[in-house]
Design an enzyme around this catalytic site. Sequence first.
Site, PDB file in Angstrom:
ATOM      1  N   LYS A 147     -65.295 -11.535 -38.342  1.00 15.20           N
ATOM      2  CA  LYS A 147     -63.924 -11.981 -38.031  1.00 15.20           C
ATOM      3  C   LYS A 147     -63.645 -13.374 -38.601  1.00 15.20           C
ATOM      4  O   LYS A 147     -62.504 -13.681 -38.918  1.00 15.20           O
ATOM      5  CB  LYS A 147     -63.696 -11.972 -36.519  1.00 15.20           C
ATOM      6  N   ARG A 153     -64.862 -16.748 -19.906  1.00 13.96           N
ATOM      7  CA  ARG A 153     -63.921 -15.982 -20.722  1.00 13.96           C
ATOM      8  C   ARG A 153     -64.027 -14.536 -20.222  1.00 13.96           C
ATOM      9  O   ARG A 153     -63.864 -14.319 -19.024  1.00 13.96           O
ATOM     10  CB  ARG A 153     -64.217 -16.143 -22.222  1.00 13.96           C
TER      11      ARG A 153
HETATM   12  C1  PLP Z   1     -66.780 -14.132 -32.148  1.00 14.26           C
HETATM   13  C2  PLP Z   1     -67.724 -13.510 -31.233  1.00 14.26           C
HETATM   14  C3  PLP Z   1     -69.082 -13.435 -31.571  1.00 14.26           C
HETATM   15  C4  PLP Z   1     -69.659 -14.091 -32.810  1.00 14.26           C
HETATM   16  O1  PLP Z   1     -69.714 -15.477 -32.617  1.00 14.26           O
HETATM   17  P1  PLP Z   1     -70.325 -16.468 -33.737  1.00 14.26           P
HETATM   18  O2  PLP Z   1     -70.207 -17.821 -33.130  1.00 14.26           O
HETATM   19  O3  PLP Z   1     -69.458 -16.307 -34.945  1.00 14.26           O
HETATM   20  O4  PLP Z   1     -71.719 -16.078 -33.995  1.00 14.26           O
HETATM   21  C5  PLP Z   1     -69.922 -12.776 -30.695  1.00 14.26           C
HETATM   22  N1  PLP Z   1     -69.447 -12.236 -29.540  1.00 14.26           N
HETATM   23  C6  PLP Z   1     -68.155 -12.295 -29.181  1.00 14.26           C
HETATM   24  C7  PLP Z   1     -67.723 -11.690 -27.897  1.00 14.26           C
HETATM   25  C8  PLP Z   1     -67.257 -12.943 -30.003  1.00 14.26           C
HETATM   26  O5  PLP Z   1     -65.971 -13.011 -29.644  1.00 14.26           O
END
Ligand code: PLP
Length: 360
Positions: free
Chosen positions: A37, A132
């Site tokens: 993402k 969250r």
């Molecule tokens: C964005 C996200 C990740 C990945 O996080 P990074 O910091 O890019 O490794 C993992 N789990 C959830 C729920 C996320 O929203």
Amino acid sequence: MSRYPLLEIHTHRLQENATVMQDTLASQGIVLSGVVKGANGLIGVVKSFIDGGIQSIASSHINQLKQIKEAFPSIHTLSVRIPMPSEVEEMVRYADASLNSEMTTIKLLNQAAQKYDKQHEIILMADLGDLREGYFDIDELIGSAVYIERECPHLILKGVGTNLGCYGAIQADTENLGQLVEIAGKIEMAIQRKLDWVSGGASSSLPLVLNQTLPEGINHLRVGNNILLKDTEQYNNYQFDAIRNDAFILKAEVIEVKDKPSHPIGTITVDAFGKQPTYVDRGIRKRAILAIGRQEAGDMMKLMPMVDGVEIVGGSSDHTIVDITDCKQAIEVGDTLSFEVEYENLLYLTQSPDVDKKYL
Ligand SMILES: *Cc1c(COP(=O)(O)O)cnc(C)c1O
């Protein structure tokens, strides 16, 4: 001729990072979902992850997961944002798995999976203090797990997970991840079988992997940032030496070079974003303006100049100002300057239609 701003994507470097992450985690028995993402799910980025050996790709946006599923049908896809009730049909079609915390949505996923003759995997999220997504009441979580197992024939209870460090800035540690392993054990008791995945977080859990203190039982991580870039290391206070930061390089074009005072002249009110800035008076300085701003790059103060002596002063929606007084090489209008980027910059750059992307 290149168009600027230009984001160079060095696919072999990215693939190398993916392999390093995949192998490091595999050596400790951890399955990796590579999260794309942060790079807008760009298919070239996804391909580098897959070429590097990653077999599960994750994103927070269904349109990205749809493109990934269409380009790579055999790759496992995971939604890391809990689904909107309005998108459950697309969710079961394009994501093999999703993180979840609401029974209402889970029941809709079961119906949608039935309609499309699919089996959709559910990872139930526990909120261990970051506040969250996730069940805060663990008995409620276990109740949902049992319900999915017994009453939802089109869902597979794949495992449990947690997210840390995103809202509450809570650090992953042996205590909260130990709690996750305990919760997994309780669910396994209740459903009388092992769970596939105990998903212990994101890049922010990597310090525990590197110093070998990740609690036994955590066997899945969802990592994006630290495959793409390295800024998470500085924010979470660890070093992952084998990962490189130069897979993405931004090139922006100089549109003005002039000697100017470093302190604005007149009454200071607020800048273009309603903030009252402060300025240090360093006398007359040589400054260059680049044709890139917050709209394309987010916070330009996070960009890392690759030429010695270039210092970012600030900017606005569509301009970035750099101080080049101490720069050894001459910089002229029409030249380009290169920058390494942080995650926020990458997030903006990869989705801006005004930024050209070039795979190298
Ligand atoms: C964005 C996200 C990740 C990945 O996080 P990074 O910091 O890019 O490794 C993992 N789990 C959830 C729920 C996320 O929203």
